[in-house]
Design an enzyme around this catalytic site. Structure first.
Site, PDB file in Angstrom:
ATOM      1  N   LYS A 285       1.014  -1.362   0.017  1.00 61.87           N
ATOM      2  CA  LYS A 285       0.133  -0.126   0.361  1.00 61.87           C
ATOM      3  C   LYS A 285       0.691   1.735  -0.160  1.00 61.87           C
ATOM      4  O   LYS A 285       1.973   1.378   0.954  1.00 61.87           O
ATOM      5  CB  LYS A 285      -1.189   0.138   1.284  1.00 61.87           C
ATOM      6  CG  LYS A 285      -1.855   1.121   1.058  1.00 61.87           C
ATOM      7  CD  LYS A 285      -2.682   1.351   2.177  1.00 61.87           C
ATOM      8  CE  LYS A 285      -2.635   1.448   3.711  1.00 61.87           C
ATOM      9  NZ  LYS A 285      -3.611   1.537   4.826  1.00 61.87           N
TER      10      LYS A 285
ATOM     11  N   SER B 253      -3.928   3.426 -16.907  1.00 62.31           N
ATOM     12  CA  SER B 253      -2.693   3.080 -16.054  1.00 62.31           C
ATOM     13  C   SER B 253      -2.727   4.002 -15.550  1.00 62.31           C
ATOM     14  O   SER B 253      -3.342   5.120 -15.595  1.00 62.31           O
ATOM     15  CB  SER B 253      -1.753   2.447 -16.833  1.00 62.31           C
ATOM     16  OG  SER B 253      -0.885   3.678 -17.158  1.00 62.31           O
TER      17      SER B 253
ATOM     18  N   THR C 281      -6.952  -0.718 -12.268  1.00 58.74           N
ATOM     19  CA  THR C 281      -5.634  -0.368 -13.443  1.00 58.74           C
ATOM     20  C   THR C 281      -4.351  -1.328 -12.985  1.00 58.74           C
ATOM     21  O   THR C 281      -4.305  -2.019 -12.101  1.00 58.74           O
ATOM     22  CB  THR C 281      -5.660   1.351 -13.006  1.00 58.74           C
ATOM     23  OG1 THR C 281      -4.734   1.542 -14.561  1.00 58.74           O
ATOM     24  CG2 THR C 281      -4.542   2.482 -12.262  1.00 58.74           C
ATOM     25  N   TYR C 282      -2.891  -0.502 -13.989  1.00 57.42           N
ATOM     26  CA  TYR C 282      -2.398  -1.208 -13.656  1.00 57.42           C
ATOM     27  C   TYR C 282      -1.161  -0.284 -13.478  1.00 57.42           C
ATOM     28  O   TYR C 282      -1.204   0.850 -13.955  1.00 57.42           O
ATOM     29  CB  TYR C 282      -1.817  -2.630 -14.412  1.00 57.42           C
ATOM     30  CG  TYR C 282      -2.088  -1.944 -15.716  1.00 57.42           C
ATOM     31  CD1 TYR C 282      -0.004  -0.601 -16.733  1.00 57.42           C
ATOM     32  CD2 TYR C 282      -2.958  -1.741 -17.148  1.00 57.42           C
ATOM     33  CE1 TYR C 282      -0.522  -0.821 -18.016  1.00 57.42           C
ATOM     34  CE2 TYR C 282      -3.023  -1.203 -17.925  1.00 57.42           C
ATOM     35  CZ  TYR C 282      -1.994  -0.506 -18.491  1.00 57.42           C
ATOM     36  OH  TYR C 282      -2.181   0.155 -19.851  1.00 57.42           O
TER      37      TYR C 282
ATOM     38  N   GLY D  75      -5.830   7.715 -19.086  1.00 57.94           N
ATOM     39  CA  GLY D  75      -6.703   7.038 -20.029  1.00 57.94           C
ATOM     40  C   GLY D  75      -8.081   7.657 -19.231  1.00 57.94           C
ATOM     41  O   GLY D  75      -8.275   8.515 -18.566  1.00 57.94           O
ATOM     42  N   PRO D  76      -9.003   6.486 -18.975  1.00 59.79           N
ATOM     43  CA  PRO D  76     -10.544   6.837 -18.691  1.00 59.79           C
ATOM     44  C   PRO D  76      -9.862   7.296 -17.235  1.00 59.79           C
ATOM     45  O   PRO D  76     -10.875   7.988 -16.238  1.00 59.79           O
ATOM     46  CB  PRO D  76     -11.219   5.949 -18.493  1.00 59.79           C
ATOM     47  CG  PRO D  76     -10.721   4.728 -19.982  1.00 59.79           C
ATOM     48  CD  PRO D  76      -8.528   4.826 -19.764  1.00 59.79           C
ATOM     49  N   ALA D  77      -9.297   6.731 -15.821  1.00 65.20           N
ATOM     50  CA  ALA D  77      -8.845   6.822 -15.077  1.00 65.20           C
ATOM     51  C   ALA D  77      -8.380   8.096 -14.578  1.00 65.20           C
ATOM     52  O   ALA D  77      -8.876   9.256 -13.334  1.00 65.20           O
ATOM     53  CB  ALA D  77      -7.876   6.272 -14.350  1.00 65.20           C
TER      54      ALA D  77
END
Length: 114
Positions: A9, A25, A57-58, A73-75
């Protein structure tokens, strides 16, 4: 029996960039990745403290020492620069192994520094 447990974390880092046009990502400073025991392409959950959004995501490696946390991207629609996020990865392991496993958590300081 296999169970999924917290592996790593990064607690309360600040999003520094958002790039809606990227494929997708999260880009993370490589120093933070190393400290949290995370690797490129690892699946992560991102929790936005500011608005409560959660996404998966990655990881893409970011420049070492840069403090970069970039939502791609969409994030980029769910986390804006200046938002505080928690980045979490999980591992699947045997139930008995999970009882003694110690996850790694880091708590970066201002500027997303260790």
């Amino acid at each position: 029996m296999q169970i999924e447990v917290l592996k790593s974390k990064i607690h309360r880092v600040v999003v520094t960039e958002a790039n809606l046009q990227y494929v997708g990502s999260i880009t993370i400073d490589e120093d933070l990745m190393d400290a949290a025991n995370m690797i490129a392409n690892e699946k992560v959950s991102v929790v936005n403290v500011n608005n409560g959004e959660r996404l998966e995501t990655y990881i893409i490696k970011g420049k070492r020492g840069s403090g970069v946390i970039c939502m791609n991207g969409p994030a980029a629609r769910l986390c804006a620069p200046g938002d505080v996020v928690i980045i979490i990865s999980y591992a699947t392991m045997d139930f008995e192994e999970a009882k003694t496993f110690e996850p790694r958590a880091i708590f970066p300081k201002e500027g997303n520094r260790l």
